[in-house]
Every structure is written in structure tokens, then in C-alpha cells.
Design an enzyme around this catalytic site. Sequence first.
Site, PDB file in Angstrom:
ATOM      1  N   GLN A 143     -21.635  -5.050 -15.467  1.00  0.00           N
ATOM      2  CA  GLN A 143     -21.307  -3.783 -16.111  1.00  0.00           C
ATOM      3  C   GLN A 143     -22.571  -3.126 -16.656  1.00  0.00           C
ATOM      4  O   GLN A 143     -23.299  -3.746 -17.436  1.00  0.00           O
ATOM      5  CB  GLN A 143     -20.314  -4.038 -17.251  1.00  0.00           C
ATOM      6  CG  GLN A 143     -19.855  -2.787 -17.984  1.00  0.00           C
ATOM      7  CD  GLN A 143     -19.050  -3.134 -19.226  1.00  0.00           C
ATOM      8  OE1 GLN A 143     -19.328  -4.135 -19.884  1.00  0.00           O
ATOM      9  NE2 GLN A 143     -18.055  -2.327 -19.553  1.00  0.00           N
ATOM     10  N   GLY A 144     -22.819  -1.883 -16.288  1.00  0.00           N
ATOM     11  CA  GLY A 144     -23.999  -1.151 -16.755  1.00  0.00           C
ATOM     12  C   GLY A 144     -23.621  -0.063 -17.733  1.00  0.00           C
ATOM     13  O   GLY A 144     -23.729   1.126 -17.408  1.00  0.00           O
ATOM     14  N   SER A 157     -24.236  -0.630 -21.564  1.00  0.00           N
ATOM     15  CA  SER A 157     -25.106  -0.724 -22.740  1.00  0.00           C
ATOM     16  C   SER A 157     -26.543  -0.337 -22.405  1.00  0.00           C
ATOM     17  O   SER A 157     -27.054  -0.668 -21.330  1.00  0.00           O
ATOM     18  CB  SER A 157     -25.090  -2.151 -23.304  1.00  0.00           C
ATOM     19  OG  SER A 157     -23.796  -2.500 -23.738  1.00  0.00           O
ATOM     20  N   SER A 170     -24.230  -8.915 -18.523  1.00  0.00           N
ATOM     21  CA  SER A 170     -23.743 -10.264 -18.194  1.00  0.00           C
ATOM     22  C   SER A 170     -23.613 -10.426 -16.689  1.00  0.00           C
ATOM     23  O   SER A 170     -23.096  -9.541 -15.997  1.00  0.00           O
ATOM     24  CB  SER A 170     -22.378 -10.505 -18.853  1.00  0.00           C
ATOM     25  OG  SER A 170     -22.465 -10.329 -20.243  1.00  0.00           O
ATOM     26  N   GLU A 206     -11.010  -3.807 -20.507  1.00  0.00           N
ATOM     27  CA  GLU A 206     -11.911  -4.808 -21.097  1.00  0.00           C
ATOM     28  C   GLU A 206     -11.385  -5.286 -22.441  1.00  0.00           C
ATOM     29  O   GLU A 206     -11.578  -6.436 -22.827  1.00  0.00           O
ATOM     30  CB  GLU A 206     -13.309  -4.214 -21.264  1.00  0.00           C
ATOM     31  CG  GLU A 206     -14.345  -5.224 -21.757  1.00  0.00           C
ATOM     32  CD  GLU A 206     -15.736  -4.637 -21.880  1.00  0.00           C
ATOM     33  OE1 GLU A 206     -15.881  -3.417 -21.669  1.00  0.00           O
ATOM     34  OE2 GLU A 206     -16.682  -5.398 -22.177  1.00  0.00           O
ATOM     35  N   ASN A 246     -17.455  -4.249 -33.333  1.00  0.00           N
ATOM     36  CA  ASN A 246     -16.275  -4.178 -34.194  1.00  0.00           C
ATOM     37  C   ASN A 246     -16.376  -3.043 -35.207  1.00  0.00           C
ATOM     38  O   ASN A 246     -15.355  -2.483 -35.632  1.00  0.00           O
ATOM     39  CB  ASN A 246     -16.065  -5.519 -34.902  1.00  0.00           C
ATOM     40  CG  ASN A 246     -15.476  -6.545 -33.956  1.00  0.00           C
ATOM     41  OD1 ASN A 246     -15.368  -6.300 -32.753  1.00  0.00           O
ATOM     42  ND2 ASN A 246     -15.092  -7.690 -34.485  1.00  0.00           N
ATOM     43  N   GLU A 247     -17.593  -2.679 -35.597  1.00  0.00           N
ATOM     44  CA  GLU A 247     -17.751  -1.537 -36.508  1.00  0.00           C
ATOM     45  C   GLU A 247     -17.282  -0.245 -35.829  1.00  0.00           C
ATOM     46  O   GLU A 247     -16.601   0.590 -36.435  1.00  0.00           O
ATOM     47  CB  GLU A 247     -19.227  -1.409 -36.937  1.00  0.00           C
ATOM     48  CG  GLU A 247     -19.714  -2.493 -37.885  1.00  0.00           C
ATOM     49  CD  GLU A 247     -19.995  -3.806 -37.182  1.00  0.00           C
ATOM     50  OE1 GLU A 247     -19.978  -3.841 -35.934  1.00  0.00           O
ATOM     51  OE2 GLU A 247     -20.233  -4.808 -37.888  1.00  0.00           O
TER      52      GLU A 247
END
Length: 402
Positions: A132-133, A135, A167, A250, A384-385
Site C-alpha cells: 500500500q502506497g 503514507s 509493509s 482496512e 488513533n488520534e
Amino acid sequence: MSSKKLSDEQNEFQEYARNWLSKNMPPPPPVRLPISPIEVSAVEQLGYLQEWQLSCYRAGLIGCDYPTEYGGAGRTDCQRLANQELGRAGAPYFINIVGLSMAAPTILAHGTEEQKRKFIPGALSGEEIWCQGFSEPGAGSDMANQQTFAEKRGDEWIVNGHKVWTSLGHFAKWMILIARTSRHHKYDGLSYFLCPIEGHKGVTVRPLIKMTGESGFNEVLFEDAAIPDSNRLDEEGKGWTVAMTTLTHERGAAEGAGGGGGGGSTHPLEQLIDLARKSRRDGVCAADDPMTRDAIVQQAIVSEGLRQGNRRARVPALTDHPMRIPMQQKLVSSELVQNIARIGVDIAGAQSTLYKLDEKAPNGGHWPLAYMNSFGHTIAAGSNEIQRNILGERVLGLAKSK
């Protein structure tokens, strides 16, 4: 859902899956497997897990509900049963986690007929690994701030930029890629591509070593890398909308194309209880310590809440907002994983400083490794923020954060 509510097809499939798994579980792996597929770094681990995924795919336990023309089994609401049986059997997880839970459902929802026939079968079988691209080093969890740029030249897009926390990028043949195609529009300036990675000119994959010593993460650099326009998913400028489909899957909004098992181990909560029963604190069994018992029970309550949340998600009449349950589940489950690991470290005490290669380490060094890895869960699919901000603003209607 109880077995009494299953259809005849589902009952027949559940019995078939249970019997198949009882006869076809794989032999022990040739090398130690990490806790999750995103930490797989050795080719021996990859080969073992690819062979297992292919075996389950051929048996019809992956892509159960996908159309047969796209490599699926063409069943109705059977994938969750397959996932349950794989988990119950303690089967190894599937290596192609991005392909199964993100790429395949997104291509099924937004792809052309040609794209569905070309890309989905390899993702289901595990023969083509996906990464997955999303970030980027400067964007954090703000996906709208993507800076990787794709410029249209004829029938190709020329990509330049930098992705991170990728990943399985070191094994991937394909990447689901978000890139900016307009600098004048924040959200409408993003497009979504199915980008070749393995051996592709202009693409460099560099491993990142984590504090666990494992290297499942990578950074990926694009330098004039060409992608054919036929690999663009949905319309130009619709990348944000397509990415929301990916993130929804996801975050666990659906059963995906295959859930895999639990890495050949029991549920983490059961492992924690077993550790407490075998450990001693101040001369007494840790399982008899009131503070330890209370800490474990608190996590058991959260675990049951998640299970009931999953049941609720399958009932349309109980869904008051499309984003609420998947985001809640992702937020709470990632913190549950972290809390269970932290309690495991507390119970193991000084022995939790022993690493996985120490023969005296409790559970083979699982607990400190699980605790260090748990921070990745609280960042993945949006930190999570960010999840709390979105839930507050879009679900609860609170004022926007500044």
C-alpha cells in the site's frame, strides 16, 4: 449469528471448511514466523505462507463471495464462515494481507472489467503480493496532503515521490498507490493507481529496520516511474473517494477476500490467561492476584464488546452512520492488542526483558515483541488520534479541530 440462522449453502460450506482444515493443516514452518504478515522478511517465511494461501485458495476458502469470473468461488456470505473456521483451527495467517483486505475489494468496487479479471485472481491466490502506497514522510496520517506527483504524458503517468511504512514492499509485485495529479485541488487533485513495483524501472524499495529487529516495513522512492493509464483505478481526481473504500476495508468494515488464521496460535487473551496461570508474583500464582485478574477481565469485556460490534455491523437496521462501527472497531481493537501485550509484559516481569532467541523467555519472547509491534497497530490505517478526530467531527458532530 448462530448456526440455526445459516442458509443451507452456508451450513454445507461451514462443514466442508471445517473438514478440509482438519485434514490439510500445513506442517510446522521451516523458520520462525513473526506475529503478523507485515513483519515477514525472509524468503523461507514467504514461500511457506504463499504455499499455504494458494492451498486455501484452491480449496475455496479465499474469495468465497467473489464472482467466479474474477477468480472467486461465487458463493453468498460464506467468507466470514471461512474466516471463523481458519481462526478456530489456529491456521497460519495469509501473507497477502494488503491484496486480500484492501486491493481486491477496492478493485472489485471501482475497477474496469479488464482490471478485475487481470488483478483480482493473483491477489486471492497470493501469487502476486500487494503493498500500500498511502503514507508519506511529510504527510503523516493526513492523506489529503499527499505530495507524490503523477504527471500525464501521453498514455502514461510519470510518478515522482516518496512513500514510507510500506509493509511487504520488498516482496510486492503491485502497489495500490495514491498520487497527486493536480496541485490546484486538495481532495479532487488525487488519483488512484495500480502500480507495478517488482523490478519496475524508477522504483526503489529500501527496508526499514524496526525496534523489534524485523524489517517488514520499507520506504519506496519513485523517480520518473511510468504507469500506464490503463492502471488508473476510477476517474482522474477520484483518488480520495477510492481511497476511502480501501480504508473502510482496512479498518475491518467487511470480511474482505480472506481473513486467514491466527498465525497458528490461540487468541491473545487466552495466551494471556495461560501466562498468568503459569507465572508467580510475590510467591503466589499471578492468576490469583486480584490486580492481575481485574486487568485481564477488563480486556475480556472490551474483547466481547468488539465481538458484539462485529455482529451489529452485519445488521443494516443498526447502522446509523456508515463510518461509525468500522472506525470504532479499528480504534478499540488496536488499543486492545496493545493493552493485552502490556499486561503480558507486566505479568512476565523481569523475564519480559528476554528476547525471542532466549530459551528462557516466556512464550518464546512473544510478549515484549507483541508490545513493541502493537504501536504499529495504533498508527496503521490512520493514527488513533486521527480516528478520534474523525469520529468526533463526522459522527458526533463536534466542532472541527484546528
